[in-house]
Scaffold this active site. Structure first.
Site, PDB file in Angstrom:
ATOM      1  N   GLU A  52       7.678  -4.839   2.108  1.00  0.00           N
ATOM      2  CA  GLU A  52       8.625  -5.225   3.149  1.00  0.00           C
ATOM      3  C   GLU A  52       8.383  -6.688   3.562  1.00  0.00           C
ATOM      4  O   GLU A  52       9.316  -7.470   3.697  1.00  0.00           O
ATOM      5  CB  GLU A  52       8.446  -4.279   4.339  1.00  0.00           C
ATOM      6  CG  GLU A  52       9.631  -4.266   5.269  1.00  0.00           C
ATOM      7  CD  GLU A  52       9.418  -3.270   6.400  1.00  0.00           C
ATOM      8  OE1 GLU A  52       8.467  -2.467   6.312  1.00  0.00           O
ATOM      9  OE2 GLU A  52      10.194  -3.323   7.361  1.00  0.00           O
ATOM     10  N   ARG A  58      -4.027   7.472  -3.121  1.00  0.00           N
ATOM     11  CA  ARG A  58      -3.774   8.911  -3.103  1.00  0.00           C
ATOM     12  C   ARG A  58      -3.373   9.475  -4.458  1.00  0.00           C
ATOM     13  O   ARG A  58      -3.426  10.690  -4.669  1.00  0.00           O
ATOM     14  CB  ARG A  58      -2.784   9.256  -1.990  1.00  0.00           C
ATOM     15  CG  ARG A  58      -3.441   9.110  -0.613  1.00  0.00           C
ATOM     16  CD  ARG A  58      -2.508   9.470   0.518  1.00  0.00           C
ATOM     17  NE  ARG A  58      -1.416   8.539   0.677  1.00  0.00           N
ATOM     18  CZ  ARG A  58      -1.480   7.428   1.417  1.00  0.00           C
ATOM     19  NH1 ARG A  58      -2.567   7.114   2.071  1.00  0.00           N
ATOM     20  NH2 ARG A  58      -0.442   6.634   1.511  1.00  0.00           N
TER      21      ARG A  58
END
Ligand code: AMP
Length: 180
Positions: A103, A66
Site C-alpha cells: 500500500e 505464515r
C-alpha cells in the site's frame, strides 16, 4: 464426501477476526485460534492434501512467515520438498529476489538460487491472499529459477480484493473465502 469437498465453515468459525490491526481500517484474520485446535488443523491439512493428491508436486514454496506453518505439513503429506521464500537478508547463501508493491512503498522476497531445479513443479503456499502482490512475487522467484508454478494454495482468500487478477492463468485454490 471427501474432506476437500466438505464446506469449510467448521474451520472458518475458528478464525478470529481482529478489527483495526495492525492499523486502523484493517480487519486482520488471525489463524492462531484455528492452529491451536488439533482436530481442525488436521482437517485443514487433509483438505489441502486431497486437493493436490496426484498433482506431482516436487516442492512447496512457503511464504514467510505464515506460509511456513502450512507449507511443511502439506509437503510432508505430498512427499514433496519445502522451500522457504523469505524476507530480505534472512537466507545465508546466494539468493534471487523479487520486489513487489505494498500500500505504501515496496517489499522484497528472496529464495536461494539453488532451491529449485529447472522444470521442478512448485506449489506456492501462504495463509492468506489479499491483493495478490506477495503471491505474484513468489511466482516470479520460482519462474526466475525456471521452476514451473503448479499453482497457489491459500487457507484464506479475501475475494473482494481480487488478488486472483495478479495471478492470471494459474491454478488457485483457497479453503475459505471472505467476500467483504
Ligand atoms: P497480499 O500481498 O496483499 O495478497 O497480502 C498477503 C500477505 O499479507 C499474506 O502473507 C498475509 O499473511 C498478509 N495479510 C494481508 N492482509 C491480511 C489480513 N487482512 N489478515 C491477515 N493477514 C493478512
Amino acid at each position: 464426501m471427501t474432506a476437500a469437498a466438505q464446506p469449510a465453515d467448521d474451520l472458518k468459525r475458528l478464525i478470529r477476526e481482529v478489527p483495526d490491526w495492525p492499523k486502523p481500517g484493517i480487519l486482520f484474520y488471525d489463524i492462531t485460534t484455528l492452529l491451536k485446535n488439533g482436530p481442525a488443523l488436521h482437517r485443514l491439512i487433509d483438505r489441502f492434501a486431497e486437493r493436490y493428491a496426484g498433482h506431482n508436486i516436487d516442492l512447496i514454496a512457503g511464504i514467510e512467515a505464515r506460509g511456513f506453518i502450512f507449507g511443511p505439513a502439506l509437503a510432508y503429506r505430498l512427499g514433496a520438498g519445502f522451500v522457504p521464500v523469505r524476507k530480505p537478508k534472512k537466507l545465508p547463501s546466494v539468493t534471487v529476489s523479487a520486489k513487489y508493491s505494498l500500500e505504501y512503498g515496496t517489499d522484497t522476497l528472496e529464495v536461494h538460487q539453488d532451491a529449485i531445479q529447472p522444470g521442478q513443479s512448485v506449489l506456492i503456499v501462504d495463509d492468506l491472499i489479499a491483493t495478490g502482490g506477495t503471491a505474484a512475487a513468489a511466482a516470479q522467484l520460482v519462474e526466475t529459477l525456471h521452476g514451473k508454478v503448479a499453482g497457489f494454495g491459500f487457507v484464506v482468500e479475501l475475494t473482494f480484493l481480487n488478488g486472483r487478477a495478479k495471478l492470471p492463468g494459474y491454478d488457485i485454490f483457497s479453503l475459505m473465502q471472505y467476500d467483504k
